[in-house]
Write a protein that holds these residues in place. Structure first.
Motif, PDB file in Angstrom:
ATOM      1  N   PRO A  44       1.002  -0.883  -0.208  1.00 22.01           N
ATOM      2  CA  PRO A  44      -0.347  -0.404  -0.218  1.00 22.01           C
ATOM      3  C   PRO A  44       0.805   1.431  -0.062  1.00 22.01           C
ATOM      4  N   THR A  45       0.203   2.573  -0.623  1.00 22.19           N
ATOM      5  CA  THR A  45       0.886   3.011  -0.343  1.00 22.19           C
ATOM      6  C   THR A  45      -0.269   4.615   0.217  1.00 22.19           C
ATOM      7  N   PHE A  46       0.313   6.034   0.914  1.00 21.35           N
ATOM      8  CA  PHE A  46       0.039   6.032   2.184  1.00 21.35           C
ATOM      9  C   PHE A  46       0.373   7.572   1.452  1.00 21.35           C
ATOM     10  N   PHE A  47      -0.935   8.517   1.302  1.00 18.80           N
ATOM     11  CA  PHE A  47      -0.479   9.963   1.475  1.00 18.80           C
ATOM     12  C   PHE A  47      -1.003  11.163   1.745  1.00 18.80           C
ATOM     13  N   ILE A  48      -0.079  12.096   2.886  1.00 14.27           N
ATOM     14  CA  ILE A  48      -0.844  13.066   3.007  1.00 14.27           C
ATOM     15  C   ILE A  48      -0.239  14.794   2.304  1.00 14.27           C
ATOM     16  N   GLY A  49      -0.516  14.977   2.171  1.00 14.76           N
ATOM     17  CA  GLY A  49      -0.701  15.901   1.074  1.00 14.76           C
ATOM     18  C   GLY A  49       0.108  15.433  -0.401  1.00 14.76           C
ATOM     19  N   ASP A  50       1.391  16.129  -0.200  1.00 15.44           N
ATOM     20  CA  ASP A  50       2.742  15.219  -0.978  1.00 15.44           C
ATOM     21  C   ASP A  50       3.674  14.169  -0.463  1.00 15.44           C
ATOM     22  N   ALA A  51       3.037  14.513   0.594  1.00 14.50           N
ATOM     23  CA  ALA A  51       4.320  13.172   1.832  1.00 14.50           C
ATOM     24  C   ALA A  51       3.730  12.074   1.611  1.00 14.50           C
ATOM     25  N   LEU A  52       4.939  11.027   0.701  1.00 14.03           N
ATOM     26  CA  LEU A  52       4.116   9.562   0.019  1.00 14.03           C
ATOM     27  C   LEU A  52       4.922   8.564   1.614  1.00 14.03           C
ATOM     28  N   PHE A  53       4.193   7.157   2.137  1.00 12.29           N
ATOM     29  CA  PHE A  53       4.636   6.508   2.533  1.00 12.29           C
ATOM     30  C   PHE A  53       4.183   5.346   2.206  1.00 12.29           C
ATOM     31  N   PHE A  54       5.453   4.534   1.987  1.00 14.11           N
ATOM     32  CA  PHE A  54       5.203   3.712   1.514  1.00 14.11           C
ATOM     33  C   PHE A  54       4.866   2.004   2.327  1.00 14.11           C
ATOM     34  N   GLY A  55       3.924   1.243   2.403  1.00 13.59           N
ATOM     35  CA  GLY A  55       3.986  -0.140   3.604  1.00 13.59           C
ATOM     36  C   GLY A  55       3.077  -0.261   4.599  1.00 13.59           C
ATOM     37  N   CYS A  56       2.585  -0.838   4.671  1.00 14.95           N
ATOM     38  CA  CYS A  56       1.791  -1.247   6.554  1.00 14.95           C
ATOM     39  C   CYS A  56       2.375  -1.342   6.962  1.00 14.95           C
ATOM     40  N   ASP A  57       3.844  -1.108   7.238  1.00 16.00           N
ATOM     41  CA  ASP A  57       4.780  -1.158   8.705  1.00 16.00           C
ATOM     42  C   ASP A  57       4.957   0.812   8.904  1.00 16.00           C
ATOM     43  N   ARG A  58       4.597   1.870   8.085  1.00 15.51           N
ATOM     44  CA  ARG A  58       5.032   2.682   7.877  1.00 15.51           C
ATOM     45  C   ARG A  58       3.684   3.562   8.651  1.00 15.51           C
ATOM     46  N   LEU A  59       2.425   2.512   9.233  1.00 14.36           N
ATOM     47  CA  LEU A  59       1.446   3.624   9.254  1.00 14.36           C
ATOM     48  C   LEU A  59       1.715   4.084  10.617  1.00 14.36           C
ATOM     49  N   HIS A  60       2.448   3.305  11.522  1.00 10.00           N
ATOM     50  CA  HIS A  60       2.751   4.114  13.039  1.00 10.00           C
ATOM     51  C   HIS A  60       3.735   5.191  13.165  1.00 10.00           C
ATOM     52  N   ILE A  61       4.581   5.232  11.816  1.00 13.12           N
ATOM     53  CA  ILE A  61       4.912   6.604  11.485  1.00 13.12           C
ATOM     54  C   ILE A  61       3.947   7.874  10.719  1.00 13.12           C
ATOM     55  N   ILE A  62       3.003   6.963  10.489  1.00 16.90           N
ATOM     56  CA  ILE A  62       2.068   8.271   9.734  1.00 16.90           C
ATOM     57  C   ILE A  62       1.679   8.969  10.762  1.00 16.90           C
ATOM     58  N   GLU A  63       1.342   8.318  12.404  1.00 14.46           N
ATOM     59  CA  GLU A  63       0.610   8.074  13.082  1.00 14.46           C
ATOM     60  C   GLU A  63       1.086   9.361  14.707  1.00 14.46           C
ATOM     61  N   ALA A  64       2.290   8.223  13.692  1.00 13.38           N
ATOM     62  CA  ALA A  64       3.659   9.906  15.089  1.00 13.38           C
ATOM     63  C   ALA A  64       3.834  11.361  14.106  1.00 13.38           C
ATOM     64  N   GLU A  65       4.136  11.444  12.855  1.00 13.10           N
ATOM     65  CA  GLU A  65       3.884  12.742  12.273  1.00 13.10           C
ATOM     66  C   GLU A  65       2.342  13.062  12.030  1.00 13.10           C
ATOM     67  N   LEU A  66       1.406  12.312  12.296  1.00 16.31           N
ATOM     68  CA  LEU A  66       0.178  13.356  12.205  1.00 16.31           C
ATOM     69  C   LEU A  66      -0.341  13.818  13.652  1.00 16.31           C
ATOM     70  N   LEU A  67       0.529  13.203  15.022  1.00 16.59           N
ATOM     71  CA  LEU A  67       0.106  13.397  16.291  1.00 16.59           C
ATOM     72  C   LEU A  67       1.139  14.614  16.608  1.00 16.59           C
ATOM     73  N   ALA A  68       2.118  14.543  15.914  1.00 16.48           N
ATOM     74  CA  ALA A  68       2.717  15.802  15.961  1.00 16.48           C
ATOM     75  C   ALA A  68       2.932  17.273  15.639  1.00 16.48           C
ATOM     76  N   GLY A  69       1.173  16.770  14.221  1.00 20.42           N
ATOM     77  CA  GLY A  69       1.089  18.139  13.796  1.00 20.42           C
ATOM     78  C   GLY A  69       1.984  18.561  12.503  1.00 20.42           C
ATOM     79  N   ARG A  70       2.481  17.327  12.407  1.00 21.35           N
ATOM     80  CA  ARG A  70       3.575  17.898  10.950  1.00 21.35           C
ATOM     81  C   ARG A  70       2.420  17.272   9.732  1.00 21.35           C
TER      82      ARG A  70
END
Lengths: 188, 188
Positions: free
Chosen positions: A162-188
């Motif tokens: 899977p590929t996720f985007f938050i705006g232009d930022a790309l996150f690859f893989g089911c093993d990046r969900l905790h990174i997405i979460e950390a980035e969102l919770l840090a307001g980035r």
């Protein structure tokens, strides 16, 4: 905040990610938009190879998935034929509006990967999606919508699922969900 | 329990993994054995491609690493030249006994990836490892030891770095450390 989730139901790592999406939304307050695309088409467009084409990765794949499924507490049934053809399923999803797509995608992931039911055969697909949705998959509109999603993913830098985007930022893989979460919770 | 950690100091994902190894040992009670190998040789042996060879992956790499470093609270300095030649550094490590290898590897990871000091130049390498260790890298014993580690990794199914083994079970990537931990704590 919106997270885009590009997935293909043929991809077991997309299944693992899909199983974690509701909890991610709950914990972050973000909304996930489900974007069906066609992984085979993406690989062809950008010149990537599927993991199965390298013997060492193919041997690793199911061991890795079994452990990921165990870690997340979800069922995992290995298909007899893999990779199977997900084109009809993905076209059906691409023809739906966002809410219908999300619900139908979860049904397809559950059927294929948790229950071991094929999603590349007309009878089985009809049982899961209904005959109307399956008819929708055969339209030019569905074909064009899936193609457009796949091309958009390639243009935005995707190289797998899977590929996720938050705006232009790309996150690859089911093993990046905790990174997405950390980035969102840090307001980035 | 023993975990084997196959790493190359050229690999920033190996650096991320290395930074988490002490905590993994502490939490699980397992011992990590540091196994230097040569990633370029592995890729050549098994026919894999480095991520940089695919433009979309190359564009993604540093974004992903920056976020991983932020998540783990570690520094990350992007090299001016990448991938650089890690052969001398890896041979020096391969010539050492286990305890010396672990300490020197952490020094190399810290120097290159946290402090931005080159580890592919003789003067800089001597400053980090000492002249004796650097002389050791030039011996036939060091060359053979690194080659043997690389061939062993290929034979046991490795296709990239970092690669971990618990017995025969292979775990690929710095993003599988939580899976290793869960498996160990569950007694598997």
């Amino acid at each position: 905040m919106q997270i885009e989730f590009f997935f293909d139901t043929v991809s077991p790592y997309s299944y693992v990610a899909a199983s974690q999406v509701p909890a991610l939304e709950r914990r972050t307050g973000a909304t996930v938009r489900w974007r069906p695309f066609f992984l085979g088409g993406l690989f062809k467009t950008i010149g990537n190879r599927a993991p199965l084409e390298l013997p060492a990765k193919a041997r690793y794949l199911w061991h890795d998935l079994e452990r990921l499924a165990r870690f997340h507490g979800i069922a995992l049934r290995k298909p007899d034929n893999f990779p199977f053809n997900s084109l009809t399923a993905q076209r059906a999803l691409a023809a739906m509006d966002d809410d219908a797509c999300r619900a139908a995608a979860q049904q397809l992931f559950q059927a294929r990967w948790a229950e071991g039911r094929p999603i590349d055969e007309e009878q089985s697909l009809t049982g899961i999606l209904g005959s109307e949705a399956l008819a929708g998959a055969g339209t030019a509109g569905a074909r064009d919508a899936l193609k457009a999603n796949t091309e958009e993913a390639a243009e935005r830098g995707a190289f797998g699922a899977p590929t996720f985007f938050i705006g232009d930022a790309l996150f690859f893989g089911c093993d990046r969900l905790h990174i997405i979460e950390a980035e969102l919770l840090a307001g980035r």
